[in-house]
Design an enzyme around this catalytic site. Sequence first.
Site, PDB file in Angstrom:
ATOM      1  N   ASN A   1       0.937  -1.161   0.085  1.00  0.00           N
ATOM      2  CA  ASN A   1       0.118  -0.068   0.073  1.00  0.00           C
ATOM      3  C   ASN A   1       0.650   1.169  -0.254  1.00  0.00           C
ATOM      4  O   ASN A   1       1.989   1.276   0.033  1.00  0.00           O
ATOM      5  CB  ASN A   1      -0.981  -0.045   1.231  1.00  0.00           C
ATOM      6  CG  ASN A   1      -0.331  -0.179   2.624  1.00  0.00           C
ATOM      7  OD1 ASN A   1       0.643   0.663   2.749  1.00  0.00           O
ATOM      8  ND2 ASN A   1      -0.496  -1.159   3.235  1.00  0.00           N
TER       9      ASN A   1
ATOM     10  N   ASP B   1      -3.543  -6.240   4.332  1.00  0.00           N
ATOM     11  CA  ASP B   1      -4.808  -6.898   4.946  1.00  0.00           C
ATOM     12  C   ASP B   1      -4.664  -8.460   4.285  1.00  0.00           C
ATOM     13  O   ASP B   1      -5.243  -9.463   5.004  1.00  0.00           O
ATOM     14  CB  ASP B   1      -6.086  -6.394   4.797  1.00  0.00           C
ATOM     15  CG  ASP B   1      -6.090  -5.101   5.484  1.00  0.00           C
ATOM     16  OD1 ASP B   1      -5.727  -5.207   6.676  1.00  0.00           O
ATOM     17  OD2 ASP B   1      -6.808  -4.071   5.092  1.00  0.00           O
TER      18      ASP B   1
ATOM     19  N   LYS C   1     -13.553  -0.302  14.933  1.00  0.00           N
ATOM     20  CA  LYS C   1     -12.077  -0.812  15.165  1.00  0.00           C
ATOM     21  C   LYS C   1     -11.888  -0.668  16.456  1.00  0.00           C
ATOM     22  O   LYS C   1     -11.064  -1.702  17.059  1.00  0.00           O
ATOM     23  CB  LYS C   1     -11.250   0.109  14.192  1.00  0.00           C
ATOM     24  CG  LYS C   1     -10.029  -0.585  14.420  1.00  0.00           C
ATOM     25  CD  LYS C   1      -9.103   0.163  12.940  1.00  0.00           C
ATOM     26  CE  LYS C   1      -7.562  -0.711  12.721  1.00  0.00           C
ATOM     27  NZ  LYS C   1      -7.053  -0.024  11.624  1.00  0.00           N
TER      28      LYS C   1
ATOM     29  N   LYS D   1     -10.795  -4.371  18.414  1.00  0.00           N
ATOM     30  CA  LYS D   1      -9.185  -4.480  18.652  1.00  0.00           C
ATOM     31  C   LYS D   1      -9.165  -4.419  20.053  1.00  0.00           C
ATOM     32  O   LYS D   1      -7.757  -4.578  20.588  1.00  0.00           O
ATOM     33  CB  LYS D   1      -8.423  -3.528  17.901  1.00  0.00           C
ATOM     34  CG  LYS D   1      -8.672  -3.305  16.607  1.00  0.00           C
ATOM     35  CD  LYS D   1      -8.623  -4.443  15.693  1.00  0.00           C
ATOM     36  CE  LYS D   1      -9.061  -4.258  14.253  1.00  0.00           C
ATOM     37  NZ  LYS D   1      -9.279  -5.466  13.067  1.00  0.00           N
TER      38      LYS D   1
END
Length: 394
Positions: free
Chosen positions: A209, A279, A335, A339
């Site tokens: 990325n 990912d 998130k 997480k």
Amino acid sequence: MLSGRCVLVAVSGGIACYKACEVVSSLRKSGADVRVIMTEHATEFVSPLTFETLSNNPVVVDMFRRNTPWEVEHVSLAKRADLAIVVPATANVIDKLACGIADDMLTTTLLATKAKILVCPAMNVNMYENPALQDNMALLRKRGFAFVDSDEGFLACGDVGKGRLAPPEKIVAAAIDLLMPVRDYAGKKVLVTAGATREDVDGIRFISNYSSGKMGIEIAKAVKDRGGSVVLVAGFVTERIPDFIDKVVRTESTADMLDAVLAEYKDCDVIIKAAAPADYRPAEPLKDKAKSASLTLELVKNPDIAKAVGSVKEGRRLVVFCAEKKDLEKRAREKLASKHADMVVANDVTREGAGFGKDTNVATIITASGKVRECPLMSKRELADIILDEVNCL
């Protein structure tokens, strides 16, 4: 203490030059990379060789010397410096700085630098009290110059009054305060991840990325500036990693980064996940370079580093990042919860000035307790300090 910091000491021509020797020596003992520029008049009081011996670096006097590899030296020194100290600062140099005059190597370099400049005046009392000099010092202060003002006492000319150079230890203390103004992370150890991971496709190409690592590296630098120690787990970054980072672990794939984080996090008080791990990865990397007209890859999900840390963090603080193009706050809160993080830094990468590879960022910080802080367009270093401020409040 100042390991990795470059301090430019600009020595102008006054009897107090000899005290600048102690400033240079003390800065070097503190770990700083000290570079000295002298005016020609300063060399009449102390030889360049003295400062070269104390700093362990060449001393620059002449703008046009050619005894070293060519470079635009006033620019290179100006860019390298984290702080410039003018010691002693004569009335002549102070007046030149106020008027933007650059007629020698010292004033040219100071005019070119974007580093903070610390001015340490030293001169005769009547010169010090002259309205022109006082006006020019006030102007420099208004422009953001820092000062360690002169002391009062017996002067070299025989007069008694203000104009004596401040003690070297006071000057060095002021320099340390400017370079490391907040020490609230002293005794803390922070793990920071930065950059992109790469997943091998065929030994020549990879999936990755746009992450540059700038944000993570700025956070690591901010922790050091605030007295903490840092473990930087870095994937591929476009920024130079400073030499003063305590420990750097280089990784390639997301699995590599996960292994490194799990190996290092136990000794840390805070984990800040600023990296952008891939990912997905190819289920089976190709054994040879693909040359067919079309190529189909089966991708499988990579391990979730943030979630893995969140499940074992115990009393440690976990900060995660969330880069999105839409539904930013909704996805950031999801998130944060999934997480088991304590704080999320959310970026809308479509915003002007935000996103990968830029020196600036725009963010929304959300904590597990529900606090929301909007951070408008600012440098990534400014955002790094805000993130550390918010971690202290968790």
